[in-house]
Design an enzyme around this catalytic site. Sequence first.
Site, mmCIF file in Angstrom:
data_model
loop_
_atom_site.group_PDB
_atom_site.id
_atom_site.type_symbol
_atom_site.label_atom_id
_atom_site.label_comp_id
_atom_site.label_asym_id
_atom_site.label_seq_id
_atom_site.Cartn_x
_atom_site.Cartn_y
_atom_site.Cartn_z
ATOM 1 N N LEU A 64 0.969 -1.288 -0.242
ATOM 2 C CA LEU A 64 -0.011 -0.136 0.011
ATOM 3 C C LEU A 64 0.845 1.118 -0.017
ATOM 4 O O LEU A 64 0.203 2.411 -0.067
ATOM 5 C CB LEU A 64 -0.964 0.099 1.202
ATOM 6 C CG LEU A 64 -1.982 -1.043 1.241
ATOM 7 C CD1 LEU A 64 -2.949 -1.033 2.475
ATOM 8 C CD2 LEU A 64 -2.838 -0.843 -0.041
ATOM 9 N N ARG A 65 2.074 0.860 0.114
ATOM 10 C CA ARG A 65 3.042 2.327 0.031
ATOM 11 C C ARG A 65 2.975 3.269 1.055
ATOM 12 O O ARG A 65 4.006 4.194 1.173
ATOM 13 C CB ARG A 65 3.164 2.903 -1.334
ATOM 14 C CG ARG A 65 3.279 1.921 -2.440
ATOM 15 C CD ARG A 65 4.350 1.234 -2.592
ATOM 16 N NE ARG A 65 4.692 0.384 -3.743
ATOM 17 C CZ ARG A 65 5.688 -0.700 -3.902
ATOM 18 N NH1 ARG A 65 6.187 -1.203 -2.650
ATOM 19 N NH2 ARG A 65 5.634 -1.465 -4.916
ATOM 20 N N ASN A 95 7.489 -2.984 3.400
ATOM 21 C CA ASN A 95 8.479 -2.337 2.972
ATOM 22 C C ASN A 95 7.998 -1.009 2.662
ATOM 23 O O ASN A 95 7.975 -0.431 1.548
ATOM 24 C CB ASN A 95 9.053 -2.865 1.516
ATOM 25 C CG ASN A 95 8.243 -3.241 0.604
ATOM 26 O OD1 ASN A 95 6.659 -3.162 0.778
ATOM 27 N ND2 ASN A 95 8.553 -3.706 -0.466
ATOM 28 N N HIS A 186 10.066 -14.093 1.135
ATOM 29 C CA HIS A 186 10.463 -13.674 -0.376
ATOM 30 C C HIS A 186 11.467 -14.398 -0.540
ATOM 31 O O HIS A 186 12.636 -14.482 0.071
ATOM 32 C CB HIS A 186 10.834 -12.106 -0.249
ATOM 33 C CG HIS A 186 11.053 -11.855 -1.726
ATOM 34 N ND1 HIS A 186 10.228 -10.962 -2.297
ATOM 35 C CD2 HIS A 186 12.288 -12.098 -2.522
ATOM 36 C CE1 HIS A 186 10.855 -10.752 -3.499
ATOM 37 N NE2 HIS A 186 11.989 -11.330 -3.855
ATOM 38 N N ASP A 312 0.327 -9.628 -4.966
ATOM 39 C CA ASP A 312 1.606 -8.905 -4.836
ATOM 40 C C ASP A 312 1.322 -7.440 -5.410
ATOM 41 O O ASP A 312 2.390 -7.075 -6.249
ATOM 42 C CB ASP A 312 2.808 -9.581 -5.597
ATOM 43 C CG ASP A 312 4.067 -9.043 -5.319
ATOM 44 O OD1 ASP A 312 4.222 -8.024 -4.239
ATOM 45 O OD2 ASP A 312 4.981 -9.348 -5.536
#
Length: 439
Positions: A64-65, A95, A186, A312
């Site tokens: 979602l940044r 992240n 990951h 993703d």
Amino acid sequence: MNRVLIRNGHIIDPANNVDLVGDVFITDGKIAKVGGNHTENADHVIDATYLTVTPGLIDMHVHLREPGFEHKETIATGTAAASGGGFTSVVCMANTSPVTDSPDRIKRIYEIANSKSVQLNSVTANVFPVGSITKNLAGEELTDIRSMLSAGAVGVSDDGVTVMNSALMCEALKLSAEFDFPVMVHCEEHNLNAGAVMNLGETSRKLNLVGSPNAAEDIIVARDIMLAELTGGHVHILHVSTAGAVELVRWGKQRGVNVTAEACPHHWILTDTEVEKQGTNAKMHPPLRTQRDVDAVLEGLCDGTIDAIATDHAPHTPSEKALGMKDAPNGIIGLETCIPLVITYLVETGHLTLNEAIAKLTNIPAKIVGLDRGTLSIGAVADITIIDTQKTAKVDIDKSYSKSRNTPFDGWQLKGWSVMTFQKGIQNKRTPTDGTNKG
Ligand code: DOR
């Protein structure tokens, strides 16, 4: 009391083995009745004849940044894209900037998601954050996982990078065994895929680009399954892309290891040849692979080796994606194209029944991340998705609710679209192709 009646739909609720035509009755945001024909008075009646009514879909892997990269996406625009695409819940990765690596930062994500500005913007999707495994995603020091769980983290992940230190992974998985949460990994061996911008193969050689071998993914998948076996922890393999990874997850499950896995539509539809046609809109980590890998991922979805479907969703701006294959960031958006890709490429093709596909988007991801969602059980929160499985439309990315436009599926003619969602019994009429963001 607020009463909503969704009438005469094809109700699919894999959690309860429900597959029937009938009504869903909602009172005060909770599921009150499922099946049969209701005569109760309702404040709001939806005719779902010929439509499919499912538990609200869950995307267990999105970016979602916010905070930090609001030029790519915000929690408001990302959840608008989610609800437009038929998702009522999203699990968001760590992240961000600052990295979501402490209880305060987990709380902050909840605060933003529940803030007035986001709520006013839309009937949003529920946001469930994961915290990172290591501080600042640096792979050197474990975060305070227990405190992040207490603050509401639904799991931990350094998604975007691999925790290369096996001892640290072992510690995280030991905690998972003790406190029951997923360590979402990951898988790319950093030394093996150093500088890689796509899959290693014929196309990378033709385009003279540095490629990443399947082995880079397979080595870490094997390692993390072995560490899960060693510790009894729950490892969840994010975005499986190789035939080897599918084989390894199958092997792990046969051995009784607590391993689950997800796959994204691009990894079971596209191959690395797409890079030649679409450039950076076909650039992501792990990369698009070969037809053999696509077939193996499909087989894994069919035989249950791959438990869940996730997107993703990885927004990046047009100017970032214009930097070319070497410099553009990895990733594509996926929230608004997922359902039609699932129906067109998994259900219509006969790989999965609609029921099986819905399970991979509802009760199965809910179980993996421990959410009390993804079900139409009586008394459950009334998060619901309504899908028109017969609707055919073209992806028009200019109408996306996302702030970003990075998709290889623009212009694709697809069948089976979400037509509305309900979150806690409140209707949201967005559909994937009517957004107004200008990117
Ligand atoms: O392609 C990707 N993009 N893969 C990831 O794991 C991270 C994501 C991102 O954050 O952009």
